[in-house]
Design a protein around this motif. Structure first.
Motif, PDB file in Angstrom:
ATOM      1  N   THR A 180       0.823  -1.212   0.000  1.00 10.82           N
ATOM      2  CA  THR A 180       0.000   0.000   0.000  1.00 10.82           C
ATOM      3  C   THR A 180       0.856   1.261   0.000  1.00 10.82           C
ATOM      4  O   THR A 180       0.448   2.299  -0.523  1.00 10.82           O
ATOM      5  N   ASN A 205      -0.720   4.294  -1.844  1.00 10.87           N
ATOM      6  CA  ASN A 205      -1.503   5.171  -0.978  1.00 10.87           C
ATOM      7  C   ASN A 205      -0.745   5.376   0.329  1.00 10.87           C
ATOM      8  O   ASN A 205      -1.004   4.720   1.333  1.00 10.87           O
ATOM      9  N   TYR A 220      -2.510   5.838   3.830  1.00  5.98           N
ATOM     10  CA  TYR A 220      -3.514   4.857   4.280  1.00  5.98           C
ATOM     11  C   TYR A 220      -3.327   4.539   5.758  1.00  5.98           C
ATOM     12  O   TYR A 220      -2.207   4.340   6.246  1.00  5.98           O
TER      13      TYR A 220
END
Length: 788
Positions: free
Chosen positions: A321, A325, A328
């Motif tokens: 991730t 992102n 996150y």
């Protein structure tokens, strides 16, 4: 390009201005003796300290009017308007009040003490204090690496010195221990905006001198707030920045009332949405101090408190991730639909400190301090698919069938009291200066958990499934002395006896484990300092420190009781202090026995336990210096090169295929979170009177997430650059008006200074899951400070 050209033109215009060198002496008005360490400062910027002969040297711009000020603790400040002279001598008059901070003098390393240290004064702290947590204000010190769970410095933050984390750094406020008695860490989020009340900081690297509280296994951080201010003052400080970050601070003080009394107060509020998703912070605090001061007596009461509510961001971002992102936040995301909106940490901590400083005669004084810290709070989680049996509740029956699991919301509570006393007796003859001190502290800690909601019911209101107590007593006594053998040679000796008593009555996951452990430590230290001349000296010291395990280390079977850790620390260095430049160069060797590290091992009660490693060490060199290239241009830099190794250890990997764990042997590996190279630099330029521009940079080399030296489980090297602008506005309406702007990470470096890893075997293959705590890209903070 246009901006660079403008800066260059400003520089040329300044260089064209006439410069003048100002010299002089500072003496005691009554005795005529020189005052070493007196501060000389110019209203146009720049300051220095007097040497052993009371002499100073400063460079100032001849154009324009300015004032020159001389100040020294316990003496009345003198200001004089520059009149074209090149020499200004000051004879300072004593206030007749006992304002010496005895509780600090007995713990801190003195000017010639043979220990490696860095000092920050109030002005240096204020230049960068715009709401970020206190560890980030120390980021430019040698061998320091900082991090922030929320990514922007507000909320939970971390600090490492020479690779040692905050659980190995002794922290005191006015000589009172601050480290949590159980985890031995310090949570600065519980002391929001405390930097606004701190007037000096000393960071000792290594074992350092004897102090109160937790064993110093990497460094000691001493914070002082007991400032004496003769005149009344008021201050309003407001800041705003990225991620909707706000800081509001109001300070006021009475000055000296009726020749004996002072009152100081601060009220602060900090809020931020954080860089990481939902990593918000709502922080509130106050600080009050009242003192009575006479010729030989000072009594001071400090009461300060912090209350925090932060959305949890301590789970990190997984490696996959991270690249798609970075912001996150998995916390609360296990709730169906939108993430749980109250996945928060909530805590309040109140501090009470009462000091008596008493001068017996010119050579002898003592300090007694009583303290009480009250802490209480919880963190709240949404949990999915939890078993009723794990919470001591029978499975509820619906429609004739038992229900074994449920989604629920739990709170894990801490309710604790920390109290005790410290003392020091200090004798100063000029030839032999010594301190006898010690402390007795007691910690009473309550741990309990509540279920406040369950999707499938079955719980009583605020059901408690565990309620456990822990107690710890920590006592120490020390003697340290400095003997002046000749005008150039000083010898230092220090010995401390410390006794620790643990009483742990169970753990949340293992409530039947009881621990009653006692430790007796003797921590000797010795060294010497040799002054080459008025500006240079060399030093060397050898110190031994011992440290008890943390609370979580005891969550094991009785036959697996962890051993205490021992550190043998050798330091040697060279120090230069001159009006033009300053340099501290030192080498160190830190040899550990039975250092506790994570190996992935699960003990026989199902907990991941730290394991004693027989041999490990840190070997390094640190350079820290500054040079006044021009009267308005200063270069400062530090670099730390180190080798941090574990001789041998066994790593344990969870075997998902066959159950149990598999052992893997490693030899000569890097200690986790211990970069080989840390460097910092600051270019400080004053293009105009009252305007200071700082270009600040920090480089940290690769850090390993565990102790295996595997690059696949590491944090990449990074370099971050910031710009700081401080401007004192010329005006007549307020005592002072300051504007501040901090441009952080101006090149938007993507970096992660902290993380963790988990290794396991699956389908016959070793797999690793890494988690990171990314920092924000380009961000800013701007502030206005009004002095009344």
């Amino acid at each position: 390009m246009k901006q660079m050209m403008l800066l260059a033109l400003l520089g040329l215009s300044v260089l064209a201005q006439a410069q003048t060198v100002i010299t002089g002496t500072v003496t005691d008005k009554t005795s005529g003796q020189p005052l070493q360490g007196a501060t000389i400062s110019l209203s146009t910027g720049g300051s220095t300290y007097t040497n052993a002969k009371g002499q100073y040297r400063l460079t100032a711009t001849a154009n324009g009017a300015f004032t020159i000020q001389a100040s020294f603790l316990g003496y009345r400040t003198i200001r004089e308007t520059a009149s074209g002279k090149t020499q200004y001598d000051f004879a300072l008059e004593e206030t007749g009040l006992f304002v010496k901070p005895v509780e600090i003098a007995s713990l801190r390393a003195g000017r010639d003490a043979p220990f490696t240290r860095s000092d920050l004064n109030k002005e240096a702290i204020a230049q960068q204090n715009l709401g970020q947590d206190l560890p980030l204000l120390l980021n430019q010190l040698p061998s320091v690496v900082t991090n922030s769970d929320a990514g922007a410095g507000v909320g939970y933050t971390g600090l490492r010195v020479r690779g040692s984390d905050i659980t190995r750094i002794n922290v005191t406020v006015n000589g009172i221990p601050v480290n949590d008695a159980e985890s031995q860490g310090t949570f600065f989020v519980n002391m929001p905006d405390f930097a606004s009340s701190v007037n000096s900081i000393q960071l000792q690297r290594g074992v350092g001198t004897s102090t109160n509280g937790a064993g110093a296994f990497g460094a000691s951080l001493n914070l002082s707030t007991n400032e004496y201010r003769e005149n009344a003052y008021g201050e309003i400080d407001n800041s705003y920045g990225s991620f909707d970050t706000w800081k509001h601070t109001v300070k006021a003080g009475s000055g000296l009332i009726n020749g004996h009394f002072t009152i100081d107060a601060r009220l602060s509020k900090i809020s931020s949405n954080g860089y990481i998703d939902r990593a918000s912070s709502d922080l509130r605090s106050f600080y009050t101090s009242a003192a009575y001061i006479s010729g030989k007596t000072a009594i001071r009461l400090n009461v300060f408190s912090g209350k925090e509510k932060t959305y949890q961001a301590w789970n990190g971002v997984d490696s996959a991730t991270l690249h798609t992102n970075r912001t996150y936040n998995p916390s609360g995301a296990n709730k169906p639909g939108a993430p749980y909106d109250n996945e928060t940490d909530n805590y309040q901590q109140d501090h009470y400190q009462l000091f008596l400083n008493q001068s017996i005669n010119n050579q002898l004084n003592f300090n007694i301090g009583l303290h009480y810290t009250r802490g209480r709070g919880y963190y709240e989680n949404y949990r999915d698919g939890e078993s009723y049996a794990d919470f001591g509740v029978e499975d509820p029956v619906y429609n004739g069938a038992p229900v074994t699991t449920t989604d629920l919301i739990r709170q894990l509570w801490l309710d604790n009291h920390f109290y005790g006393g410290v003392f020091s007796l200090n004798h100063d003859t000029g030839k032999l200066n010594w301190s006898l001190g010690g402390a007795l502290n007691r910690y009473d800690g309550g741990h309990y958990g509540k279920v406040i909601w369950a999707q499938n019911g079955g719980f009583d209101k605020d059901h408690r499934w565990y309620d456990l107590d822990a107690f710890k007593t920590d006592a120490n006594i020390y003697w340290k002395g400095e003997l002046t053998v000749t005008d150039k040679l000083k010898l230092f000796a220090d010995v401390q006896y410390r006794r620790v008593n643990y009483e742990l009555n169970g753990f949340r996951n293992n409530p039947d484990i009881r621990r009653h452990e006692r430790y007796n430590f003797i921590n000797p230290k010795g060294g010497l300092s040799f002054r080459l001349n008025e500006q240079q000296h060399v030093y060397a010291s050898y110190a031994i420190g011992n440290k008890e395990p943390n609370r979580d280390d005891f969550e094991a079977a009785l036959e697996e009781t962890p051993k205490h850790e021992t550190l043998r620390n050798l330091e040697a260095g060279y120090v230069l202090q001159s009006p033009k430049a300053g340099l501290q160069a030192n080498v160190y060797y830190m040899n550990y026995r039975n250092q506790l590290v994570l190996t992935g091992r699960i003990n026989d009660v199902g907990a991941y336990a730290r394991t004693n490693i027989p041999k490990s060490y840190r070997l390094g060199i640190e350079l820290d210096g500054h040079y006044n290239v021009l009267p308005r241009l200063t270069l400062a830099a530090n670099i730390a090169l180190s080798r941090n190794r574990i001789d041998a250890f066994t790593e344990y990997l969870d075997d998902w295929d066959n159950g149990g764990q598999k052992a893997v042997e490693h030899k000569n590996t890097d200690i986790s979170f211990s970069p080989d190279l840390i460097a910092g630099y600051t270019v400080s330029y004053r293009p105009l009177n009252g305007l200071v521009l700082d270009w600040v940079g920090k480089y940290v080399s690769r850090q390993y997430l565990d102790n295996t030296s595997d690059d696949r489980r590491s944090l990449d090297a990074f370099i971050v650059n910031d710009v700081r602008i401080n401007y004192t506005v010329p005006q007549q309406f307020f005592r002072s008006l300051g504007l501040q702007l901090m441009l952080n990470n101006i090149f938007a470096e993507k970096y992660e200074p902290n993380g963790y890893t988990y290794g396991y075997l699956e389908n016959g293959t070793v797999k690793r899951d890494n988690y990171y705590f990314p920092m924000a890209g380009f961000n800013f903070m701007a502030g206005v400070k009004i002095g009344l």
